[in-house]
Design an enzyme around this catalytic site. Structure first.
Site, PDB file in Angstrom:
ATOM      1  N   ASP A  66     -47.533  -2.863  14.599  1.00 58.83           N
ATOM      2  CA  ASP A  66     -48.880  -2.386  14.313  1.00 58.83           C
ATOM      3  C   ASP A  66     -48.947  -0.894  14.617  1.00 58.83           C
ATOM      4  OD1 ASP A  66     -48.777  -2.615  17.074  1.00 58.83           O
ATOM      5  OD2 ASP A  66     -50.728  -3.568  17.287  1.00 58.83           O
ATOM      6  N   TYR A  68     -49.679   2.902  16.086  1.00 59.32           N
ATOM      7  CA  TYR A  68     -49.822   3.467  17.427  1.00 59.32           C
ATOM      8  C   TYR A  68     -51.300   3.432  17.822  1.00 59.32           C
ATOM      9  CZ  TYR A  68     -45.094   5.405  16.734  1.00 59.32           C
ATOM     10  OH  TYR A  68     -43.756   5.569  16.496  1.00 59.32           O
ATOM     11  N   PHE A  79     -43.862   3.848  12.724  1.00 59.87           N
ATOM     12  CA  PHE A  79     -42.995   4.694  13.553  1.00 59.87           C
ATOM     13  C   PHE A  79     -43.301   6.190  13.429  1.00 59.87           C
ATOM     14  CE2 PHE A  79     -40.299   0.870  13.010  1.00 59.87           C
ATOM     15  CZ  PHE A  79     -40.123   0.546  14.339  1.00 59.87           C
ATOM     16  N   HIS A 192     -34.873  -3.879  18.318  1.00 58.61           N
ATOM     17  CA  HIS A 192     -35.897  -2.842  18.126  1.00 58.61           C
ATOM     18  C   HIS A 192     -35.456  -1.537  18.797  1.00 58.61           C
ATOM     19  CE1 HIS A 192     -39.879  -0.904  18.375  1.00 58.61           C
ATOM     20  NE2 HIS A 192     -40.214  -1.707  17.385  1.00 58.61           N
TER      21      HIS A 192
END
Length: 226
Positions: A66, A68, A79, A192
């Site tokens: 989701d 920031y 990202f 991740h």
């Protein structure tokens, strides 16, 4: 839903956006904002990933969880952060792997729009979040919309690369029937890039060179990740 769906994605998303679930999502978002809650990213850029990367041009899909949830960070691309905003830790690790993989200099900014304009779909699973509350808009209806986007890429004849970083992205892809066993696509999975998991296999996974090798072998042209 106050967002304008880019032309190339309209046929894909029309049935979803006309559904009761999408109407419920739109009404709930309006109510949250009317109650004074800060929602990121701001209106007008929640579908930015689709705007910058038209469906026919998608070569690579990167899935985030989701947006920031800090002030000024989210701008519609997973990202990525706008120019002038500090680079988040996960993106710093992505840059480290990019440097190790392709020798690219580490950028001084976190804006990934240049990737998006080359065909890298930077899509979060949930496209909004409440300020300071990671995961707060999960399960509210965005998932049906973003599932449809991923499925649309997977259903095309054009080969694409799916970079699935972490169990959340891998779980989302597993829900897409068109992606299961699709030998025309390249699926690259790793942990991740967050500081908690990057050393468990994200570092050294060489996703960028592997993606480019696949794209070039299928006549789609490499991404200039640098």
């Amino acid at each position: 839903m106050s967002e304008i769906v880019p032309d190339s994605w309209q046929l894909v998303l029309e049935p979803i956006l006309a559904s009761a679930g999408a109407r419920t999502l739109g009404g709930w978002l309006r109510a949250e904002e009317d109650a004074g809650k800060a929602v990121y990213p701001p209106r007008g850029c929640r579908l930015r990933a689709l705007e910058l990367t038209p469906l026919p041009e998608v070569k690579v899909v990167i899935l985030g969880q989701d947006p920031y949830h800090g002030p000024g960070q989210a701008h519609g691309l997973c990202f990525s952060v706008p120019d002038g905003i500090a680079i988040p830790p996960s993106l710093r690790n992505i840059y480290k792997e990019l440097h190790a993989d392709l020798g690219c200099p580490v950028p001084a900014h976190g804006n990934l729009e240049r990737w998006a304009r080359q065909g890298v779909l930077l899509l979060n699973n949930t496209l909004t979040v409440e300020a300071g509350k990671a995961g707060s808009h999960a399960g509210r209806g965005w998932e049906a919309i973003t599932d449809a986007c991923v499925a649309a890429v997977a259903e095309r004849a054009d080969p694409a690369v799916f970079l699935l970083w972490g169990s959340h992205a891998q779980g989302k892809a597993a829900r897409i029937p068109a992606l299961k066993g699709a030998d025309r696509h390249c699926v690259i999975e790793s942990p991740h890039p967050s500081p908690l998991s990057a050393h468990r296999g994200f570092f050294g996974s060489r996703p960028f060179s592997r993606a480019n090798a696949f794209l070039e072998s299928n006549g789609r042209g490499a991404i200039d990740w640098c």
